[in-house]
Design a protein around this motif. Structure first.
Motif, PDB file in Angstrom:
ATOM      1  N   GLY A 184       0.739  -1.378  -0.218  1.00  0.00           N
ATOM      2  CA  GLY A 184       0.299  -0.153   0.356  1.00  0.00           C
ATOM      3  C   GLY A 184       1.231   1.289  -0.066  1.00  0.00           C
ATOM      4  O   GLY A 184       1.840   1.225   0.024  1.00  0.00           O
ATOM      5  N   THR A 185      -0.057   2.975  -0.140  1.00  0.00           N
ATOM      6  CA  THR A 185       1.059   3.639  -0.120  1.00  0.00           C
ATOM      7  C   THR A 185       1.592   3.770   1.523  1.00  0.00           C
ATOM      8  O   THR A 185       1.034   3.387   2.635  1.00  0.00           O
ATOM      9  N   GLY A 186       2.764   4.929   1.625  1.00  0.00           N
ATOM     10  CA  GLY A 186       3.269   4.710   2.773  1.00  0.00           C
ATOM     11  C   GLY A 186       3.577   3.698   3.480  1.00  0.00           C
ATOM     12  O   GLY A 186       4.580   2.278   2.851  1.00  0.00           O
ATOM     13  N   ALA A 187       3.302   2.908   4.689  1.00  0.00           N
ATOM     14  CA  ALA A 187       3.826   2.210   5.041  1.00  0.00           C
ATOM     15  C   ALA A 187       2.483   1.435   5.875  1.00  0.00           C
ATOM     16  O   ALA A 187       3.023  -0.011   6.450  1.00  0.00           O
ATOM     17  N   SER A 188       1.579   1.295   4.891  1.00  0.00           N
ATOM     18  CA  SER A 188       0.217   0.685   4.920  1.00  0.00           C
ATOM     19  C   SER A 188       0.475   0.008   3.831  1.00  0.00           C
ATOM     20  O   SER A 188       0.958  -0.435   3.029  1.00  0.00           O
ATOM     21  N   VAL A 189      -0.778  -1.100   4.277  1.00  0.00           N
ATOM     22  CA  VAL A 189      -0.615  -2.918   3.387  1.00  0.00           C
ATOM     23  C   VAL A 189      -2.416  -2.911   3.674  1.00  0.00           C
ATOM     24  O   VAL A 189      -3.513  -2.104   4.311  1.00  0.00           O
ATOM     25  N   SER A 190      -2.719  -3.803   2.674  1.00  0.00           N
ATOM     26  CA  SER A 190      -3.775  -4.118   3.125  1.00  0.00           C
ATOM     27  C   SER A 190      -3.687  -5.895   2.497  1.00  0.00           C
ATOM     28  O   SER A 190      -3.194  -6.904   2.218  1.00  0.00           O
ATOM     29  N   TYR A 191      -5.044  -6.203   2.948  1.00  0.00           N
ATOM     30  CA  TYR A 191      -4.734  -7.629   2.650  1.00  0.00           C
ATOM     31  C   TYR A 191      -6.447  -8.024   2.637  1.00  0.00           C
ATOM     32  O   TYR A 191      -6.906  -7.469   2.608  1.00  0.00           O
ATOM     33  N   ILE A 192      -6.015 -10.089   2.534  1.00  0.00           N
ATOM     34  CA  ILE A 192      -7.417 -10.661   2.188  1.00  0.00           C
ATOM     35  C   ILE A 192      -7.381 -12.086   3.404  1.00  0.00           C
ATOM     36  O   ILE A 192      -6.014 -12.536   3.787  1.00  0.00           O
ATOM     37  N   LEU A 193      -8.108 -13.150   4.306  1.00  0.00           N
ATOM     38  CA  LEU A 193      -8.200 -13.553   4.367  1.00  0.00           C
ATOM     39  C   LEU A 193      -9.111 -14.636   4.009  1.00  0.00           C
ATOM     40  O   LEU A 193      -9.965 -14.328   3.137  1.00  0.00           O
ATOM     41  N   PRO A 194      -8.811 -16.112   4.290  1.00  0.00           N
ATOM     42  CA  PRO A 194      -9.879 -17.301   4.216  1.00  0.00           C
ATOM     43  C   PRO A 194     -11.790 -16.551   4.314  1.00  0.00           C
ATOM     44  O   PRO A 194     -11.520 -16.075   5.597  1.00  0.00           O
TER      45      PRO A 194
END
Length: 387
Positions: free
Chosen positions: A316-326
């Motif tokens: 993601g931008t900067g220090a951010s992230v995105s995720y997906i889970l089951p």
């Protein structure tokens, strides 16, 4: 009156069939103009009219002029079509002293392309072009004041790409001819009702075909104008890179897209050097770590991953992230480790997919490893640099 017409006809006939005349009508219907040569050069009678020049056995160098034609030393060669040069070049020469216009339509109502050196240094085309390649003159011997580009990445960061389509009504304004250059006879308005009465069946059929063709062309023009495109707005580019924008005599702005290539190349080189410097810094910092810390970092960043269907981290931008889970999971969390292997942040995840917003001031700057854990197992890792 009849006697005068008869004498004129006889005179023209004598001139046309005289072998020494400059205009000759052959028995097969072909017309020859200019310095004549023997028959037989066109055995299949393909040509309807031949124009010969004064040079050599092949009678090369012919010119068919339109309007006044002056002396070459006085810049008087005005408008003509002919053979290029005075030798037997077999090369077509299309000459307009003050420009060339290509038009189409019943009354030349559409300018396809033109070159007018008095108002524009470009050959302008009001249509798309398809070519197999384009070579741009770039010989160093033709250039002066050559300087290296400065801050190319910063310049490009201020230019925004956009999607768009053209306004057909505005585009057509610049395809229409200048009516002041046409006489009243050349600018005849459509008067279909009067013309239909004087046309025979074949002419009417042709006129209907022409209308259908024009309707098809109008539809294609509308489709082409409405097609989604990707590019820049000239007014925006002009604020940052005025060297890449030109304005024509009608105030229409155009962009030298080729000019963006050197900027892109230099930006890539600049980024490559930055990445190399960062990598050197990372390697230097790694060399200062203890063997135990290196082992912990290596295990955190690359090892012991379990394949868990539907679990993934995304940058993601900067220090951010995105995720997906089951779709079904009991518990999940995200851990962030610094270059030394020290955990600097842990976040519990409660929904199946989301963005984890992290302010860089919370963890600092540099290289970090993000680890995703699902139901007690490490499912994915992501290495990113925060600056």
């Amino acid at each position: 009156m009849k006697k005068k017409i008869y004498l004129l006809t006889v005179l023209i006939t004598v001139l046309c069939f005289n072998s020494n005349a400059q205009l000759r009508l052959l028995q097969n219907g072909r017309v020859q103009v200019g310095t004549l040569r023997l028959d037989g050069e066109d055995a299949l009678n393909v040509t309807t009219m031949q124009v010969f020049g004064p040079h050599g056995d092949m009678r090369s160098g012919s010119k068919l002029t339109f309007g006044d034609f002056g002396k070459f030393p006085s810049n008087g060669w005005n408008v003509f079509i002919g053979e290029y040069g005075s030798d037997d070049t077999d090369q077509l020469w299309l000459h307009g002293k003050n420009g060339i216009y290509l038009t189409r339509g019943g009354q030349a109502s559409n300018v396809i392309g033109y070159y007018n050196p008095s108002s524009n240094s470009n050959f302008v085309f009001n249509t798309n072009l398809r070519v197999n390649g384009v070579d741009i003159t770039s010989d160093a011997r033709l250039k002066e004041n050559v300087q290296s580009l400065q801050n190319p990445l910063d310049l490009l960061s201020h230019v925004s790409g956009v999607t768009y389509n053209y306004k057909l009504s505005e585009m057509k304004k610049y395809c229409e001819p200048d009516k002041s250059k046409f006489t009243e006879e050349q600018s005849i308005q459509d008067n279909a009702s009067d013309m239909q009465t004087s046309m025979d069946a074949a002419a009417i059929e042709k006129a209907n075909r022409d209308k259908l063709l024009q309707d098809a062309i109008d539809r294609k023009d509308a489709e082409e104008a409405g097609r989604k495109r990707i590019g820049f707005l000239a007014q925006d580019v002009e604020k940052i890179l005025p060297e890449l924008v030109k304005t024509d005599e009608d105030g229409v702005k155009s962009i030298d897209y080729i000019g963006f290539i050197p900027l892109l190349v230099e930006s890539i080189n600049e980024m490559r050097l930055t990445i190399q410097e960062q990598q050197n810094e990372i390697e230097m910092l790694k060399s200062l770590l203890s063997v135990e810390t290196k082992s912990t970092l290596r295990s955190t960043s690359t090892g012991n991953l379990n394949v868990i269907e539907g679990a993934k981290l995304y940058n993601g931008t900067g220090a951010s992230v995105s995720y997906i889970l089951p779709s079904t999971f009991s518990n999940a969390y995200l851990q962030v480790f610094d270059i030394s292997g020290r955990m600097v942040k842990k976040i519990t995840l409660t929904v199946a997919n989301d963005v984890v917003e992290i302010n860089p001031t919370e963890i600092g700057y540099g290289t970090f490893v993000y680890a995703l854990y699902v139901d007690g197992q490490k499912a994915d890792t992501l290495k990113k640099f925060v600056n």
